[in-house]
Design a protein around this motif. Sequence first.
Motif, PDB file in Angstrom:
ATOM      1  N   LEU A   4      36.892  38.366  35.425  1.00 52.35           N
ATOM      2  CA  LEU A   4      37.213  37.918  36.793  1.00 52.35           C
ATOM      3  C   LEU A   4      38.415  38.907  37.344  1.00 52.35           C
ATOM      4  O   LEU A   4      39.233  39.339  36.452  1.00 52.35           O
ATOM      5  CB  LEU A   4      37.873  36.583  36.609  1.00 52.35           C
ATOM      6  CG  LEU A   4      36.851  35.470  35.910  1.00 52.35           C
ATOM      7  CD1 LEU A   4      37.498  34.321  35.698  1.00 52.35           C
ATOM      8  CD2 LEU A   4      35.611  35.390  37.009  1.00 52.35           C
ATOM      9  N   GLU A   6      41.198  38.916  40.340  1.00 50.58           N
ATOM     10  CA  GLU A   6      41.787  38.417  41.733  1.00 50.58           C
ATOM     11  C   GLU A   6      42.244  39.575  42.680  1.00 50.58           C
ATOM     12  O   GLU A   6      42.800  40.587  42.165  1.00 50.58           O
ATOM     13  CB  GLU A   6      43.211  37.683  41.117  1.00 50.58           C
ATOM     14  CG  GLU A   6      42.683  36.453  40.035  1.00 50.58           C
ATOM     15  CD  GLU A   6      42.977  36.832  38.668  1.00 50.58           C
ATOM     16  OE1 GLU A   6      43.202  35.996  37.893  1.00 50.58           O
ATOM     17  OE2 GLU A   6      42.678  38.099  38.561  1.00 50.58           O
ATOM     18  N   SER A  21      41.153  36.080  46.618  1.00 48.30           N
ATOM     19  CA  SER A  21      40.200  36.057  46.001  1.00 48.30           C
ATOM     20  C   SER A  21      39.668  35.999  44.521  1.00 48.30           C
ATOM     21  O   SER A  21      40.460  36.879  44.016  1.00 48.30           O
ATOM     22  CB  SER A  21      39.226  37.237  46.945  1.00 48.30           C
ATOM     23  OG  SER A  21      38.870  36.668  48.238  1.00 48.30           O
ATOM     24  N   CYS A  22      38.850  35.514  44.105  1.00 49.53           N
ATOM     25  CA  CYS A  22      38.355  35.758  42.524  1.00 49.53           C
ATOM     26  C   CYS A  22      36.953  36.274  42.622  1.00 49.53           C
ATOM     27  O   CYS A  22      35.907  35.616  42.891  1.00 49.53           O
ATOM     28  CB  CYS A  22      38.628  34.266  42.005  1.00 49.53           C
ATOM     29  SG  CYS A  22      38.002  34.592  40.168  1.00 49.53           S
ATOM     30  N   THR A  34      35.306  27.049  38.546  1.00 55.19           N
ATOM     31  CA  THR A  34      36.287  28.032  38.893  1.00 55.19           C
ATOM     32  C   THR A  34      37.538  27.556  39.265  1.00 55.19           C
ATOM     33  O   THR A  34      37.599  26.611  40.304  1.00 55.19           O
ATOM     34  CB  THR A  34      35.910  29.001  39.934  1.00 55.19           C
ATOM     35  OG1 THR A  34      34.447  29.541  39.475  1.00 55.19           O
ATOM     36  CG2 THR A  34      36.642  29.983  39.952  1.00 55.19           C
ATOM     37  N   TRP A  36      41.873  27.645  40.041  1.00 53.95           N
ATOM     38  CA  TRP A  36      43.246  28.708  40.267  1.00 53.95           C
ATOM     39  C   TRP A  36      44.245  28.191  39.521  1.00 53.95           C
ATOM     40  O   TRP A  36      44.443  26.865  39.443  1.00 53.95           O
ATOM     41  CB  TRP A  36      43.375  28.783  41.705  1.00 53.95           C
ATOM     42  CG  TRP A  36      42.359  29.697  42.412  1.00 53.95           C
ATOM     43  CD1 TRP A  36      41.333  29.489  43.095  1.00 53.95           C
ATOM     44  CD2 TRP A  36      42.498  31.027  42.564  1.00 53.95           C
ATOM     45  NE1 TRP A  36      40.737  30.692  43.449  1.00 53.95           N
ATOM     46  CE2 TRP A  36      41.578  31.935  43.271  1.00 53.95           C
ATOM     47  CE3 TRP A  36      43.492  32.035  42.044  1.00 53.95           C
ATOM     48  CZ2 TRP A  36      41.434  33.080  43.558  1.00 53.95           C
ATOM     49  CZ3 TRP A  36      43.559  33.396  42.495  1.00 53.95           C
ATOM     50  CH2 TRP A  36      42.512  33.960  43.136  1.00 53.95           C
ATOM     51  N   THR A  78      32.198  35.242  45.321  1.00 52.63           N
ATOM     52  CA  THR A  78      33.622  35.096  45.097  1.00 52.63           C
ATOM     53  C   THR A  78      34.058  33.441  45.330  1.00 52.63           C
ATOM     54  O   THR A  78      33.302  32.954  45.748  1.00 52.63           O
ATOM     55  CB  THR A  78      34.466  35.943  45.946  1.00 52.63           C
ATOM     56  OG1 THR A  78      34.267  35.549  47.240  1.00 52.63           O
ATOM     57  CG2 THR A  78      34.178  37.260  45.900  1.00 52.63           C
ATOM     58  N   TYR A  95      46.262  32.967  38.982  1.00 49.33           N
ATOM     59  CA  TYR A  95      45.258  33.454  38.250  1.00 49.33           C
ATOM     60  C   TYR A  95      44.001  32.689  38.493  1.00 49.33           C
ATOM     61  O   TYR A  95      44.029  31.625  38.678  1.00 49.33           O
ATOM     62  CB  TYR A  95      45.566  33.107  36.945  1.00 49.33           C
ATOM     63  CG  TYR A  95      46.813  33.991  36.104  1.00 49.33           C
ATOM     64  CD1 TYR A  95      47.831  33.387  36.444  1.00 49.33           C
ATOM     65  CD2 TYR A  95      46.542  35.229  35.663  1.00 49.33           C
ATOM     66  CE1 TYR A  95      49.189  33.957  35.871  1.00 49.33           C
ATOM     67  CE2 TYR A  95      47.669  35.783  34.980  1.00 49.33           C
ATOM     68  CZ  TYR A  95      48.901  35.322  35.120  1.00 49.33           C
ATOM     69  OH  TYR A  95      50.027  35.961  34.534  1.00 49.33           O
ATOM     70  N   CYS A  96      42.624  33.371  38.259  1.00 43.13           N
ATOM     71  CA  CYS A  96      41.505  32.415  38.448  1.00 43.13           C
ATOM     72  C   CYS A  96      40.871  32.431  37.100  1.00 43.13           C
ATOM     73  O   CYS A  96      41.200  33.332  36.271  1.00 43.13           O
ATOM     74  CB  CYS A  96      40.388  33.006  39.496  1.00 43.13           C
ATOM     75  SG  CYS A  96      39.895  34.574  39.125  1.00 43.13           S
ATOM     76  N   TRP A 113      39.443  34.342  31.703  1.00 41.71           N
ATOM     77  CA  TRP A 113      40.723  34.522  32.840  1.00 41.71           C
ATOM     78  C   TRP A 113      40.873  35.872  33.685  1.00 41.71           C
ATOM     79  O   TRP A 113      40.222  37.011  32.960  1.00 41.71           O
ATOM     80  CB  TRP A 113      42.006  34.360  32.218  1.00 41.71           C
ATOM     81  CG  TRP A 113      42.371  33.057  31.589  1.00 41.71           C
ATOM     82  CD1 TRP A 113      41.783  32.426  30.711  1.00 41.71           C
ATOM     83  CD2 TRP A 113      43.127  32.026  32.534  1.00 41.71           C
ATOM     84  NE1 TRP A 113      41.988  31.074  30.594  1.00 41.71           N
ATOM     85  CE2 TRP A 113      42.826  30.871  31.539  1.00 41.71           C
ATOM     86  CE3 TRP A 113      43.619  32.003  33.561  1.00 41.71           C
ATOM     87  CZ2 TRP A 113      43.496  29.656  31.845  1.00 41.71           C
ATOM     88  CZ3 TRP A 113      44.194  30.844  33.910  1.00 41.71           C
ATOM     89  CH2 TRP A 113      44.273  29.689  33.212  1.00 41.71           C
ATOM     90  N   GLY A 114      41.168  36.000  34.577  1.00 45.37           N
ATOM     91  CA  GLY A 114      41.457  37.335  35.524  1.00 45.37           C
ATOM     92  C   GLY A 114      42.900  37.537  35.157  1.00 45.37           C
ATOM     93  O   GLY A 114      43.658  37.174  34.241  1.00 45.37           O
TER      94      GLY A 114
END
Length: 123
Positions: A4, A6, A21-22, A34, A36, A78, A95-96, A113-114
């Motif tokens: 992922l 972001e 955006s993710c 998903t 955030w 996304t 974080y997404c 996780w991003g």
Amino acid sequence: QVQLVESGGGLVQAGDSLRLSCAASRRDLNNYITGWFRQHPGKEREFVAAIKKPGDMTYYASSVNGRFTISRDNAENTVTLQLSGLKPDDTATYYCAITYSNLPASIGHYPYWGQGTQVTVSS
């Protein structure tokens, strides 16, 4: 596995808007959520919003309900978090993440996780 990424963070003034955006590395995922999350300096990570696939049911933390909007763009693969009416208290790293559980606000159930994107809101 899914990666992922972001994007969209930045420095804005109180009352401004931002669009986060993710992007996910895979398109073949289904039956997942998903989410955030955000982490204020020196504090624990907290739930912000989530969207379920399929069906696009959405979930929000009470602190952002009515100001933030989560949505999905299937063509771009996304998930977007629109932040409006930003306040200095919204300053955090956002974080997404993805979970296959049915617990959108449960941070411990998100394995993917991003790296996060910084949002800074000046007064």
